[in-house]
Design an enzyme around this catalytic site. Structure first.
Site, PDB file in Angstrom:
ATOM      1  N   TYR A   8       0.825  -1.229   0.000  1.00 46.04           N
ATOM      2  CA  TYR A   8       0.000   0.000   0.000  1.00 46.04           C
ATOM      3  C   TYR A   8       0.846   1.260   0.000  1.00 46.04           C
ATOM      4  CZ  TYR A   8       1.448  -0.123   4.867  1.00 46.04           C
ATOM      5  OH  TYR A   8       2.224  -0.154   6.009  1.00 46.04           O
ATOM      6  N   GLY A   9       2.168   1.119   0.097  1.00 50.94           N
ATOM      7  CA  GLY A   9       3.008   2.304   0.302  1.00 50.94           C
ATOM      8  C   GLY A   9       4.067   2.466  -0.768  1.00 50.94           C
ATOM      9  N   GLU A  83      11.591  -3.678   5.096  1.00 47.52           N
ATOM     10  CA  GLU A  83      10.576  -3.226   6.056  1.00 47.52           C
ATOM     11  C   GLU A  83      10.963  -3.535   7.504  1.00 47.52           C
ATOM     12  OE1 GLU A  83       8.758  -1.331   4.667  1.00 47.52           O
ATOM     13  OE2 GLU A  83       8.417  -2.040   2.638  1.00 47.52           O
TER      14      GLU A  83
END
Ligand code: PCA
Length: 153
Positions: A8-9, A83
Site C-alpha cells: 500500500y506504500g 521493512e
C-alpha cells in the site's frame, strides 16, 4: 510463487521503493492487480522520513487501496529486510478484495506500536498512498537510518 502480498506504500508501482519489489535479481514477482483491504486501517504519513504506515488498529480509518503480488521466498526475504520485519513493521495476513470482487488472503506490513500522539498529529488518514500526494510529505529515502528512535526525532 507461494506468497501473496498486499502493498500500500512505497513498494507500489511508481513509488520510491518499487524497484525492491520489481528487481528480479532478488526474487520473482507477479502482479495480480489492485485491491482494497476488507478491514479499515489508519494509513498515515509520519516520521522524519515521511514514511507511510498502516497502523495495526483495524476498524479505524478507511479500507486501503493497494496492489497484490505473488512473490517467491527470495523476494519475501528482500521485502522483509527493507521493512525490518519483525522488529519494525510486522507482517501479518489480512483479507483483501480484488477488483473482480474476489477475496484473497494476503500479507501486509503493519506498524504494531506507535506513540499515541501519532494518530492525533496525522489527522489525515489516507485511502490510497502516493509519495507525491496532496498530503505534501514526499518520502525521504533513508539508507542510513541508524535506529528506530532516529525516525521520530
Ligand atoms: N512499504 C510497504 C509498507 C509501507 C511501505 O512503504 C508497502 O508498500 O506496503
Amino acid at each position: 510463487m507461494s506468497w501473496t502480498i498486499f502493498v500500500y506504500g512505497t513498494l507500489k508501482r511508481g513509488e520510491p521503493n518499487e524497484e525492491v519489489l520489481t528487481d528480479t535479481g532478488t526474487g520473482q514477482f507477479e502482479l495480480l492487480g489492485k485491491a482494497t483491504t476488507l478491514p479499515k486501517y489508519p494509513l498515515v504519513v509520519a516520521s522524519k522520513y515521511n514514511i507511510p504506515f498502516c497502523l495495526k488498529e483495524p476498524g479505524k480509518g478507511h479500507r486501503i487501496v493497494g496492489e497484490v503480488y505473488n512473490i517467491d521466498a527470495d523476494k519475501l526475504k528482500a521485502l522483509d529486510e527493507l521493512e525490518a520485519h519483525p522488529t519494525f513493521y510486522c507482517r501479518e495476513i489480512i483479507e483483501v478484495e480484488m477488483a473482480s470482487g474476489e477475496v484473497k488472503e494476503a500479507w501486509i506490513y503493519l506498524l504494531p506500536t506507535w506513540k499515541p500522539s501519532l494518530l492525533e498529529e496525522s489527522s489525515e488518514m489516507l485511502v490510497e498512498y502516493s509519495s507525491k500526494g496532496s498530503h505534501g510529505r514526499e518520502y525521504v529515502t533513508s539508507e542510513n537510518c541508524e535506529s528506530e528512535e532516529d525516525l521520530w526525532k
